[in-house]
Design an enzyme around this catalytic site. Structure first.
Site, PDB file in Angstrom:
ATOM      1  N   ALA A 183     -17.486   1.702  10.147  1.00  0.00           N
ATOM      2  CA  ALA A 183     -17.043   0.802   9.236  1.00  0.00           C
ATOM      3  C   ALA A 183     -18.157   0.248   9.061  1.00  0.00           C
ATOM      4  CB  ALA A 183     -15.431   0.230   9.434  1.00  0.00           C
ATOM      5  N   GLU A 232       1.192  -1.082   0.045  1.00  0.00           N
ATOM      6  CA  GLU A 232       0.615   0.128  -0.027  1.00  0.00           C
ATOM      7  C   GLU A 232       0.903   0.958   0.283  1.00  0.00           C
ATOM      8  OE1 GLU A 232      -2.247  -0.446   3.104  1.00  0.00           O
ATOM      9  OE2 GLU A 232      -2.173   1.036   3.933  1.00  0.00           O
ATOM     10  N   HIS A 281      -8.063  -4.271  18.214  1.00  0.00           N
ATOM     11  CA  HIS A 281      -8.512  -1.466  18.132  1.00  0.00           C
ATOM     12  C   HIS A 281      -8.751  -1.621  19.054  1.00  0.00           C
ATOM     13  CE1 HIS A 281     -10.073   1.852  17.335  1.00  0.00           C
ATOM     14  NE2 HIS A 281      -9.290   1.531  16.080  1.00  0.00           N
ATOM     15  N   LYS A 310     -18.801  -6.518  10.629  1.00  0.00           N
ATOM     16  CA  LYS A 310     -18.674  -5.798   9.243  1.00  0.00           C
ATOM     17  C   LYS A 310     -18.658  -7.194   7.859  1.00  0.00           C
ATOM     18  CE  LYS A 310     -14.997  -4.674  11.016  1.00  0.00           C
ATOM     19  NZ  LYS A 310     -13.254  -3.143  11.562  1.00  0.00           N
TER      20      LYS A 310
HETATM   21  P1  FAD Z   1     -14.247  -0.199  12.652  1.00  0.00           P
HETATM   22  O1  FAD Z   1     -14.324  -1.516  12.053  1.00  0.00           O
HETATM   23  O2  FAD Z   1     -15.283   0.838  12.254  1.00  0.00           O
HETATM   24  O3  FAD Z   1     -13.784  -0.078  14.658  1.00  0.00           O
HETATM   25  C1  FAD Z   1     -13.469   0.943  15.302  1.00  0.00           C
HETATM   26  C2  FAD Z   1     -13.968   0.825  16.729  1.00  0.00           C
HETATM   27  O4  FAD Z   1     -15.328   0.992  16.954  1.00  0.00           O
HETATM   28  C3  FAD Z   1     -13.392  -0.687  17.332  1.00  0.00           C
HETATM   29  O5  FAD Z   1     -12.922  -0.859  18.204  1.00  0.00           O
HETATM   30  C4  FAD Z   1     -14.771  -1.322  17.435  1.00  0.00           C
HETATM   31  O6  FAD Z   1     -14.391  -2.605  17.762  1.00  0.00           O
HETATM   32  C5  FAD Z   1     -15.347  -0.347  17.420  1.00  0.00           C
HETATM   33  N1  FAD Z   1     -16.339  -0.577  17.228  1.00  0.00           N
HETATM   34  C6  FAD Z   1     -16.987  -1.264  16.153  1.00  0.00           C
HETATM   35  N2  FAD Z   1     -18.717  -1.242  15.498  1.00  0.00           N
HETATM   36  C7  FAD Z   1     -18.763  -0.170  17.532  1.00  0.00           C
HETATM   37  C8  FAD Z   1     -20.322  -0.805  17.713  1.00  0.00           C
HETATM   38  N3  FAD Z   1     -20.920  -0.781  16.648  1.00  0.00           N
HETATM   39  N4  FAD Z   1     -20.476   0.129  18.896  1.00  0.00           N
HETATM   40  C9  FAD Z   1     -19.070   0.450  19.737  1.00  0.00           C
HETATM   41  N5  FAD Z   1     -18.044   0.341  18.963  1.00  0.00           N
HETATM   42  C10 FAD Z   1     -17.805  -0.285  17.242  1.00  0.00           C
HETATM   43  N6  FAD Z   1      -6.549   4.649   8.708  1.00  0.00           N
HETATM   44  C11 FAD Z   1      -6.720   6.133   7.691  1.00  0.00           C
HETATM   45  O7  FAD Z   1      -7.503   7.263   8.351  1.00  0.00           O
HETATM   46  N7  FAD Z   1      -6.171   5.988   6.333  1.00  0.00           N
HETATM   47  C12 FAD Z   1      -6.070   4.823   5.326  1.00  0.00           C
HETATM   48  O8  FAD Z   1      -5.846   4.667   4.501  1.00  0.00           O
HETATM   49  C13 FAD Z   1      -6.330   3.623   7.015  1.00  0.00           C
HETATM   50  N8  FAD Z   1      -6.221   2.282   5.946  1.00  0.00           N
HETATM   51  C14 FAD Z   1      -5.872   1.449   6.640  1.00  0.00           C
HETATM   52  C15 FAD Z   1      -5.910   0.335   6.326  1.00  0.00           C
HETATM   53  C16 FAD Z   1      -5.381  -1.159   6.885  1.00  0.00           C
HETATM   54  C17 FAD Z   1      -4.985  -2.840   6.515  1.00  0.00           C
HETATM   55  C18 FAD Z   1      -5.997  -0.745   8.473  1.00  0.00           C
HETATM   56  C19 FAD Z   1      -5.851  -2.137   9.754  1.00  0.00           C
HETATM   57  C20 FAD Z   1      -5.800   0.651   9.001  1.00  0.00           C
HETATM   58  C21 FAD Z   1      -5.808   1.595   8.103  1.00  0.00           C
HETATM   59  N9  FAD Z   1      -6.113   2.728   8.290  1.00  0.00           N
HETATM   60  C22 FAD Z   1      -6.788   3.830   7.773  1.00  0.00           C
HETATM   61  C23 FAD Z   1      -6.482   3.146  10.206  1.00  0.00           C
HETATM   62  C24 FAD Z   1      -7.969   2.605  11.090  1.00  0.00           C
HETATM   63  O9  FAD Z   1      -8.566   3.439  10.402  1.00  0.00           O
HETATM   64  C25 FAD Z   1      -7.888   2.909  11.879  1.00  0.00           C
HETATM   65  O10 FAD Z   1      -7.995   1.380  13.042  1.00  0.00           O
HETATM   66  C26 FAD Z   1      -9.203   2.746  13.109  1.00  0.00           C
HETATM   67  O11 FAD Z   1      -9.010   3.777  14.288  1.00  0.00           O
HETATM   68  C27 FAD Z   1     -10.768   2.045  12.746  1.00  0.00           C
HETATM   69  O12 FAD Z   1     -11.253   1.766  11.965  1.00  0.00           O
HETATM   70  P2  FAD Z   1     -12.060   0.800  11.630  1.00  0.00           P
HETATM   71  O13 FAD Z   1     -12.250   0.809   9.620  1.00  0.00           O
HETATM   72  O14 FAD Z   1     -11.387  -0.191  11.691  1.00  0.00           O
HETATM   73  O15 FAD Z   1     -13.233   0.461  12.071  1.00  0.00           O
END
Ligand code: FAD
Length: 317
Positions: free
Chosen positions: A144, A19, A183, A199
């Site tokens: 997400a 990436e 996370h 998800k």
């Molecule tokens: P989510 O899946 O939404 O989870 C976030 C947190 O909320 C977790 O602790 C989860 O347990 C919790 N959660 C989920 N659903 C609920 C609910 N209904 N109620 C309560 N809690 C809940 N960041 C960037 O800014 N740009 C990028 O391009 C980028 N690329 C990435 C690529 C990869 C492969 C990875 C692993 C991470 C990347 N990140 C990037 C970082 C990512 O955006 C962060 O880690 C962010 O804090 C969480 O994103 P997520 O999509 O996992 O969130």
């Protein structure tokens, strides 16, 4: 082509992918191309391009500072399209909840569809640098999973404000993030895994993991995910340590552990050139073991520099 199709067509052979981060606004895209050029010999079937959160900047207005919001590294979808055009490889733009309204996301998805981009990575995004916790953008998604739902709805013609009958539905292959060491905000790994399952149930097709330095954590994570009924490919994300400061920075930012052997090796280095070499050697060992275990893809976080990823790929692919 979809990432999951690439995996199917590889018939068990481990694929190489990486990436990239868009250049800082105003800088040339050439450095990014130079990095891709040096990795093309390992035949990546897809390349990810990250999206950065917006930042606050302070503009001097005759002695008064005005606070503005700007994105320092814009251009993710444009870069993806230009890579597809120039190198004929698939790309995966990262889409974030943070900083985008649902409408803006819909327009980005329409652009991706018209540009022939078949894959997207659906992420919540981190908090803005100046903020301690993630704050949802007004009119945007909180998690997400909601973004996955919006993207998946398009494959049935379900847009935000209308349902459209068409013979050309945008049917994206959707990646999501997974965390072998949980996370940082999740109260437990099991709870975080349940969120990952949500998800996948919402329509995610594959998972890419946060970086880890101990393969056992990945193997246990994959096992626990399977036990929960997560049956999509889980792609390990690998980052070679590159500077001594990573020993503090990576655990602090990502809440991940670094094995004692790696810490000792890095601490014994006289300079960052030696650290970079240790990082490469560690990642080669990690990669070889993961490949032997039959992982579908090894996905490398290049952080804009390809020399160390090339050194690793040469030994592994
Ligand atoms: P989510 O899946 O939404 O989870 C976030 C947190 O909320 C977790 O602790 C989860 O347990 C919790 N959660 C989920 N659903 C609920 C609910 N209904 N109620 C309560 N809690 C809940 N960041 C960037 O800014 N740009 C990028 O391009 C980028 N690329 C990435 C690529 C990869 C492969 C990875 C692993 C991470 C990347 N990140 C990037 C970082 C990512 O955006 C962060 O880690 C962010 O804090 C969480 O994103 P997520 O999509 O996992 O969130």
């Amino acid at each position: 082509m979809k990432v999951t199709e690439h995996i199917k067509q590889a018939k068990g052979k481990t694929l190489f992918s990486f990436e990239l981060i868009p250049p800082i606004k105003g800088k040339s895209i050439q450095e990014l191309y130079d990095n891709i050029d040096s990795l093309m010999e390992f035949k990546p079937p897809f390349i990810d391009v990250t999206t950065s959160r917006e930042e606050y900047v302070y503009i001097d207005k005759g002695g008064l500072l005005e606070k503005k919001v700007t994105r320092m590294r814009p251009g993710t979808v444009g870069i993806c399209s230009s890579i597809q055009h120039k190198y004929h490889v698939d790309t995966v733009p990262h889409l974030l909840c943070g900083g985008f309204t649902k409408e803006e996301t819909e327009y980005v998805l329409v652009d991706c569809h018209y540009l022939g981009i078949d894959n997207v990575m659906a992420l919540r995004g981190d908090s803005i640098k100046e903020e301690r916790y993630f704050t949802p953008t007004e009119g945007g998604h909180c998690y997400a999973k909601e973004l996955v739902e919006q993207i998946r709805n398009l494959s049935h013609g379900q847009y935000l404000h209308e349902t459209i009958t068409s013979d050309d539905y945008p049917d994206f292959c959707i990646g999501v993030a997974g965390y072998p060491e949980k996370h940082l905000e999740a109260p437990s790994l099991q709870t975080d895994l349940k969120r990952l399952k949500e998800k996948v149930d919402a329509g995610a097709d594959y998972v890419v993991t946060q970086m880890f330095f101990d393969n056992q954590k990945y193997f246990e994570f994959v096992e626990a995910a399977k036990n929960l009924g997560i049956n999509v490919p889980i792609i390990p994300g690998i980052k070679p340590v590159a500077v001594k400061r990573h020993l503090q920075l990576l655990p602090q930012v990502f809440r991940i552990d670094i094995p004692q052997d790696l810490i000792d090796a890095v601490e014994n280095c006289k300079n960052n050139k030696e650290v970079r070499q240790i990082g490469v050697e560690w990642a080669i060992q990690q990669s070889k073991e993961l490949k032997a275990a039959g992982v579908p893809v090894l996905h490398y976080y290049s952080m804009g520099k390809s020399d160390n990823i090339k050194a690793i790929a040469k030994e592994v692919f």
